[in-house]
Design an enzyme around this catalytic site. Sequence first.
Site, PDB file in Angstrom:
ATOM      1  N   ARG A 104       3.092   7.597   9.665  1.00 36.59           N
ATOM      2  CA  ARG A 104       2.803   9.039   9.609  1.00 36.59           C
ATOM      3  C   ARG A 104       1.826   9.477  10.689  1.00 36.59           C
ATOM      4  NH1 ARG A 104       4.732   8.726   4.706  1.00 36.59           N
ATOM      5  NH2 ARG A 104       5.351  10.613   3.598  1.00 36.59           N
ATOM      6  N   HIS A 157      13.938   4.217  12.412  1.00 31.63           N
ATOM      7  CA  HIS A 157      13.624   4.473  10.999  1.00 31.63           C
ATOM      8  C   HIS A 157      14.285   5.788  10.578  1.00 31.63           C
ATOM      9  CE1 HIS A 157      11.234   5.174   7.375  1.00 31.63           C
ATOM     10  NE2 HIS A 157      10.738   3.956   7.480  1.00 31.63           N
ATOM     11  N   ASP A 209       0.804  -1.225   0.000  1.00 34.23           N
ATOM     12  CA  ASP A 209       0.000   0.000   0.000  1.00 34.23           C
ATOM     13  C   ASP A 209       0.840   1.280   0.000  1.00 34.23           C
ATOM     14  OD1 ASP A 209       1.098  -0.075   2.514  1.00 34.23           O
ATOM     15  OD2 ASP A 209      -0.731  -0.785   3.490  1.00 34.23           O
ATOM     16  N   GLU A 239      -0.855  -9.031  -1.341  1.00 36.82           N
ATOM     17  CA  GLU A 239      -1.346  -8.506  -0.058  1.00 36.82           C
ATOM     18  C   GLU A 239      -2.523  -7.554  -0.300  1.00 36.82           C
ATOM     19  OE1 GLU A 239       0.600  -5.669   2.902  1.00 36.82           O
ATOM     20  OE2 GLU A 239       1.321  -7.578   3.658  1.00 36.82           O
ATOM     21  N   GLU A 287      -1.957   5.097   3.340  1.00 35.37           N
ATOM     22  CA  GLU A 287      -1.958   3.705   2.862  1.00 35.37           C
ATOM     23  C   GLU A 287      -3.352   3.157   2.602  1.00 35.37           C
ATOM     24  OE1 GLU A 287      -0.098   4.838   5.365  1.00 35.37           O
ATOM     25  OE2 GLU A 287       1.986   4.391   4.853  1.00 35.37           O
ATOM     26  N   HIS A 327       7.215   4.052  12.702  1.00 38.06           N
ATOM     27  CA  HIS A 327       7.472   4.870  11.506  1.00 38.06           C
ATOM     28  C   HIS A 327       6.221   5.476  10.899  1.00 38.06           C
ATOM     29  CE1 HIS A 327       5.747   2.218   8.453  1.00 38.06           C
ATOM     30  NE2 HIS A 327       6.183   1.220   9.188  1.00 38.06           N
TER      31      HIS A 327
HETATM   32  C1  UD1 Z   1       7.005   4.268   3.597  1.00 43.01           C
HETATM   33  C2  UD1 Z   1       5.556   3.935   3.197  1.00 43.01           C
HETATM   34  C3  UD1 Z   1       4.866   3.162   4.308  1.00 43.01           C
HETATM   35  C4  UD1 Z   1       5.688   1.954   4.708  1.00 43.01           C
HETATM   36  C5  UD1 Z   1       7.083   2.407   5.086  1.00 43.01           C
HETATM   37  C6  UD1 Z   1       7.952   1.222   5.428  1.00 43.01           C
HETATM   38  C7  UD1 Z   1       4.325   5.517   1.798  1.00 43.01           C
HETATM   39  C8  UD1 Z   1       3.427   6.686   1.757  1.00 43.01           C
HETATM   40  N1  UD1 Z   1       4.791   5.165   2.995  1.00 43.01           N
HETATM   41  O1  UD1 Z   1       6.960   5.190   4.675  1.00 43.01           O
HETATM   42  O2  UD1 Z   1       3.584   2.712   3.833  1.00 43.01           O
HETATM   43  O3  UD1 Z   1       5.059   1.328   5.805  1.00 43.01           O
HETATM   44  O4  UD1 Z   1       7.669   3.097   3.974  1.00 43.01           O
HETATM   45  O5  UD1 Z   1       9.102   1.615   6.124  1.00 43.01           O
HETATM   46  O6  UD1 Z   1       4.607   4.930   0.775  1.00 43.01           O
HETATM   47  N2  UD1 Z   1      14.620   7.403   4.376  1.00 43.01           N
HETATM   48  C9  UD1 Z   1      15.984   7.299   4.260  1.00 43.01           C
HETATM   49  N3  UD1 Z   1      16.510   6.085   3.874  1.00 43.01           N
HETATM   50  C10 UD1 Z   1      15.744   5.008   3.610  1.00 43.01           C
HETATM   51  C11 UD1 Z   1      14.347   5.136   3.749  1.00 43.01           C
HETATM   52  C12 UD1 Z   1      13.800   6.342   4.117  1.00 43.01           C
HETATM   53  O7  UD1 Z   1      16.716   8.240   4.502  1.00 43.01           O
HETATM   54  O8  UD1 Z   1      16.279   3.950   3.261  1.00 43.01           O
HETATM   55  C13 UD1 Z   1      14.050   8.711   4.791  1.00 43.01           C
HETATM   56  C14 UD1 Z   1      14.133   9.762   3.665  1.00 43.01           C
HETATM   57  O9  UD1 Z   1      14.346  11.015   4.226  1.00 43.01           O
HETATM   58  C15 UD1 Z   1      12.720   9.684   3.057  1.00 43.01           C
HETATM   59  C16 UD1 Z   1      11.897   9.468   4.316  1.00 43.01           C
HETATM   60  O10 UD1 Z   1      12.660   8.559   5.106  1.00 43.01           O
HETATM   61  O11 UD1 Z   1      12.361  10.845   2.339  1.00 43.01           O
HETATM   62  C17 UD1 Z   1      10.501   8.973   4.124  1.00 43.01           C
HETATM   63  O12 UD1 Z   1      10.443   7.860   3.257  1.00 43.01           O
HETATM   64  P1  UD1 Z   1       9.013   7.456   2.577  1.00 43.01           P
HETATM   65  O13 UD1 Z   1       9.188   6.207   1.812  1.00 43.01           O
HETATM   66  O14 UD1 Z   1       8.432   8.613   1.878  1.00 43.01           O
HETATM   67  O15 UD1 Z   1       8.077   7.206   3.828  1.00 43.01           O
HETATM   68  P2  UD1 Z   1       8.176   6.170   4.999  1.00 43.01           P
HETATM   69  O16 UD1 Z   1       7.788   6.906   6.236  1.00 43.01           O
HETATM   70  O17 UD1 Z   1       9.470   5.463   4.965  1.00 43.01           O
HETATM   71  N1  UDP Z   2      12.691  -4.823   9.537  1.00 42.72           N
HETATM   72  C1  UDP Z   2      14.057  -4.927   9.273  1.00 42.72           C
HETATM   73  N2  UDP Z   2      14.941  -4.175  10.009  1.00 42.72           N
HETATM   74  C2  UDP Z   2      14.534  -3.320  10.989  1.00 42.72           C
HETATM   75  C3  UDP Z   2      13.134  -3.209  11.249  1.00 42.72           C
HETATM   76  C4  UDP Z   2      12.245  -3.967  10.495  1.00 42.72           C
HETATM   77  O1  UDP Z   2      14.460  -5.685   8.391  1.00 42.72           O
HETATM   78  O2  UDP Z   2      15.378  -2.689  11.621  1.00 42.72           O
HETATM   79  C5  UDP Z   2      11.753  -5.612   8.728  1.00 42.72           C
HETATM   80  C6  UDP Z   2      10.716  -6.404   9.488  1.00 42.72           C
HETATM   81  O3  UDP Z   2      11.175  -7.725   9.783  1.00 42.72           O
HETATM   82  C7  UDP Z   2       9.524  -6.421   8.544  1.00 42.72           C
HETATM   83  C8  UDP Z   2       9.678  -5.135   7.751  1.00 42.72           C
HETATM   84  O4  UDP Z   2      11.000  -4.680   7.968  1.00 42.72           O
HETATM   85  O5  UDP Z   2       9.597  -7.508   7.625  1.00 42.72           O
HETATM   86  C9  UDP Z   2       8.682  -4.096   8.208  1.00 42.72           C
HETATM   87  O6  UDP Z   2       8.979  -2.863   7.623  1.00 42.72           O
HETATM   88  P1  UDP Z   2       8.376  -1.501   8.129  1.00 42.72           P
HETATM   89  O7  UDP Z   2       8.018  -1.608   9.562  1.00 42.72           O
HETATM   90  O8  UDP Z   2       9.349  -0.433   7.728  1.00 42.72           O
HETATM   91  O9  UDP Z   2       7.087  -1.307   7.215  1.00 42.72           O
HETATM   92  P2  UDP Z   2       5.573  -1.853   7.293  1.00 42.72           P
HETATM   93  O10 UDP Z   2       5.605  -3.328   7.412  1.00 42.72           O
HETATM   94  O11 UDP Z   2       4.903  -1.164   8.441  1.00 42.72           O
HETATM   95  O12 UDP Z   2       4.982  -1.379   5.996  1.00 42.72           O
END
Ligand code: UD1
Ligand code: UDP
Length: 388
Positions: free
Chosen positions: A207, A238, A97, A119, A133, A205
């Site tokens: 929002r 995160h 999502d 999913e 989401e 993590h």
């Molecule tokens: C995103 C997804 C959320 C998912 C989550 C898993 C959307 C709207 N949100 O949220 O559904 O549950 O990922 O973790 O698609 N960043 C880094 N390095 C990384 C990853 C993220 O620096 O490897 C930082 C960056 O500043 C980036 C910010 O995190 O801009 C937000 O990343 P984004 O993918 O937009 O949102 P998440 O909160 O990670």
């Molecule tokens: N995970 C990981 N390292 C971490 C924290 C989580 O590999 O430090 C894995 C976890 O086992 C799960 C996935 O990341 O499979 C969950 O990701 P996240 O919580 O970022 O996103 P969501 O599942 O809420 O979309």
Amino acid sequence: MKRKIAVLFGTRPEAIKMAPVVRALRESSCLEPLVIATAQHREMLDQVLTVFGIQPDHDLNLMRPNQTLAGLTSRLIASIDDVLRDTAPAAMLVQGDTTSVLAGSLVAFYNNIPVGHVEAGLRTHDMRNPFPEEMNRVLTGRLTRWHFAPTASSAQNLCDERYPDETVFMTGNTVIDALFEARQHPDKIARSVQDGRRMMLVTTHRRENFGEPLRRICAAVLQLLEHDPVLEVLFPVHPNPNVSSVVRRLLGKHPRVSLCAPLDYLSFIAAMEAAHLILSDSGGVQEEAPALGKPVLVLRDETERPEAVAAGVARLVGTDTNRIVSTVCQLLTDPGAYLQMAQGASPYGDGRAARRIVDILERELGCREQPARDAAAAAQAVLIGAPA
Ligand code: UD1
Ligand code: UDP
């Protein structure tokens, strides 16, 4: 010649849950994966690619620091369109999502490429929770040809929305396939924590939890450390600045809190196995913890994953400090209550979801006549509503 199936993902959890699908496609006699990484996440995606040995065919490298939803969406649409026009896959799979999922499905629709949604059917019925989401998955449903629902209740949600029965398949969640694969390599699992400690693992993590809710969660962690002098906290943070700045400021100095960068998947599984209990707002963690027999307290007011709560192995505690503290204290002091939650359950799958998805695709794309290789898998890939 094998037909190409685009497998699109951008974030850590999508990559973890798509890795088993990529593997199953590689084993197919008539299909092959075309991996498109949007890199909505960069470092966290790369961790997963390394663990599962996946080299994307196309890496769009789209992440920007503190990216906005609209900015990311516009970059995704333009970049995915270029790849789909060049490669013309027979179908495209998306998972979950995220923004990558919605943008990818829309662009596939524009290019007349059928979409399989892995999913599918998770719902809270509240468009603001989780945001964005819930909207992403509802809209993706409209763009989808094949809905791969992980559980009976997610399949039912799709039937309630009047998707045709023959487009909804209950397959299990591929997260359990990934978990089983990881646990086959205990030697590769880096021991990031010592066994035998009373460790509480925390991740956040979402929002909806930015700002005040996250501060309340941190306050609960501090109160629990005060309450229990042997409790230790491991908190992989995160990298989203909305999370990391708050968590580091509020918890960074406590001697029994270990804040660390996101753990690679195998180390995180090890951390879950070593944990006494888990506090998380993560979707994937809600699915994995029950399969590992670890009580998980969900830091949200609602969940689209009601199965573990119904099984008594997960509890919705929200973000109220007092409620988190009292629930954890009960589990720390009442062995009966703890054991009830630690009984272990796997309501999300049996480890064969990816095989089922690929079997269905082979059949739907008309490239396989013979019975499914995994008869048990095929038997459970039910067409919802089909006559018995
Ligand atoms: C995103 C997804 C959320 C998912 C989550 C898993 C959307 C709207 N949100 O949220 O559904 O549950 O990922 O973790 O698609 N960043 C880094 N390095 C990384 C990853 C993220 O620096 O490897 C930082 C960056 O500043 C980036 C910010 O995190 O801009 C937000 O990343 P984004 O993918 O937009 O949102 P998440 O909160 O990670
Ligand atoms: N995970 C990981 N390292 C971490 C924290 C989580 O590999 O430090 C894995 C976890 O086992 C799960 C996935 O990341 O499979 C969950 O990701 P996240 O919580 O970022 O996103 P969501 O599942 O809420 O979309």
